[in-house]
Design a protein around this motif. Structure first.
Motif, mmCIF file in Angstrom:
data_model
loop_
_atom_site.group_PDB
_atom_site.id
_atom_site.type_symbol
_atom_site.label_atom_id
_atom_site.label_comp_id
_atom_site.label_asym_id
_atom_site.label_seq_id
_atom_site.Cartn_x
_atom_site.Cartn_y
_atom_site.Cartn_z
ATOM 1 N N ILE A 4 0.854 -1.188 0.000
ATOM 2 C CA ILE A 4 0.000 0.000 0.000
ATOM 3 C C ILE A 4 0.886 1.234 0.000
ATOM 4 C CG2 ILE A 4 -0.198 0.102 2.513
ATOM 5 C CD1 ILE A 4 -3.144 1.039 2.081
ATOM 6 N N GLY A 5 0.504 2.205 -0.812
ATOM 7 C CA GLY A 5 1.206 3.475 -0.840
ATOM 8 C C GLY A 5 0.785 4.324 0.352
ATOM 9 N N GLN A 10 -3.255 6.855 3.973
ATOM 10 C CA GLN A 10 -3.838 8.032 4.618
ATOM 11 C C GLN A 10 -5.327 8.158 4.329
ATOM 12 O OE1 GLN A 10 -1.197 10.974 2.951
ATOM 13 N NE2 GLN A 10 0.076 11.014 4.787
ATOM 14 N N THR A 11 -5.724 7.797 3.128
ATOM 15 C CA THR A 11 -7.145 7.925 2.775
ATOM 16 C C THR A 11 -7.961 6.698 3.146
ATOM 17 O OG1 THR A 11 -6.711 7.127 0.526
ATOM 18 C CG2 THR A 11 -6.693 9.511 0.867
ATOM 19 N N ASN A 12 -7.277 5.555 3.343
ATOM 20 C CA ASN A 12 -7.992 4.324 3.665
ATOM 21 C C ASN A 12 -7.263 3.547 4.774
ATOM 22 O OD1 ASN A 12 -9.656 2.126 3.657
ATOM 23 N ND2 ASN A 12 -9.126 1.427 1.605
ATOM 24 N N PRO A 13 -7.183 4.106 5.994
ATOM 25 C CA PRO A 13 -6.472 3.416 7.071
ATOM 26 C C PRO A 13 -7.139 2.114 7.493
ATOM 27 C CG PRO A 13 -7.586 5.361 7.922
ATOM 28 C CD PRO A 13 -7.724 5.391 6.430
ATOM 29 N N THR A 29 4.729 1.825 1.034
ATOM 30 C CA THR A 29 5.659 2.465 0.113
ATOM 31 C C THR A 29 5.366 3.956 -0.018
ATOM 32 O OG1 THR A 29 4.271 2.014 -1.813
ATOM 33 C CG2 THR A 29 5.909 0.344 -1.241
ATOM 34 N N ARG A 30 6.377 4.675 -0.489
ATOM 35 C CA ARG A 30 6.208 6.081 -0.858
ATOM 36 C C ARG A 30 6.845 6.232 -2.225
ATOM 37 N NH1 ARG A 30 9.206 10.480 2.507
ATOM 38 N NH2 ARG A 30 8.351 9.150 4.102
ATOM 39 N N ARG A 31 6.045 6.620 -3.181
ATOM 40 C CA ARG A 31 6.501 6.754 -4.569
ATOM 41 C C ARG A 31 7.137 5.458 -5.078
ATOM 42 N NH1 ARG A 31 8.634 11.914 -2.454
ATOM 43 N NH2 ARG A 31 7.029 13.450 -2.863
#
Length: 109
Positions: A4-5, A10-13, A29-31
């Motif tokens: 999960i990014g 943040q939008t779907n905890p 992940t981030r980017r």
């Protein structure tokens, strides 16, 4: 493995909560680059390495003393220092320049 990014997290905890409740883990992940891993808590996980890793991180941040770290790891002082050396974790945190300056001041007097 579930991935999960950070933006999606943040939008779907709830997605993370659901996976953890189902005893699954997730790569965050981030980017597209790995940022961390979310693992469901269990005593077996703690006893199989996470406890030691957390203790080493606490030592590095100054939250545990060398003696406390040794106790958590079940090692004597010598074995704890050996492990820190193997992991390239400094066991003394001091400012060499500050010490050299103090020596210069002592010998200048």
């Amino acid at each position: 493995m579930n991935v999960i990014g950070i933006k999606e997290l943040q939008t779907n905890p709830g997605k993370l909560s659901h996976l953890l409740q189902n005893n699954e883990y997730m790569l965050i992940t981030r980017r597209g680059e790995p940022l961390g891993v979310a693992l469901p808590f269990s005593h077996q996980l703690m006893e199989n390495g996470l406890k030691n890793w957390m203790a080493l991180k606490a030592f590095q941040s100054g939250d545990l003393s060398l003696g406390q770290l040794g106790k958590v790891l079940g090692k004597n002082k010598h074995a704890t220092l050996e492990l820190l050396g193997e992991l390239n974790i400094p066991f003394a945190d001091y400012d060499l320049q500050e010490d050299l300056q103090m020596l210069d001041e002592l010998f200048a007097a």
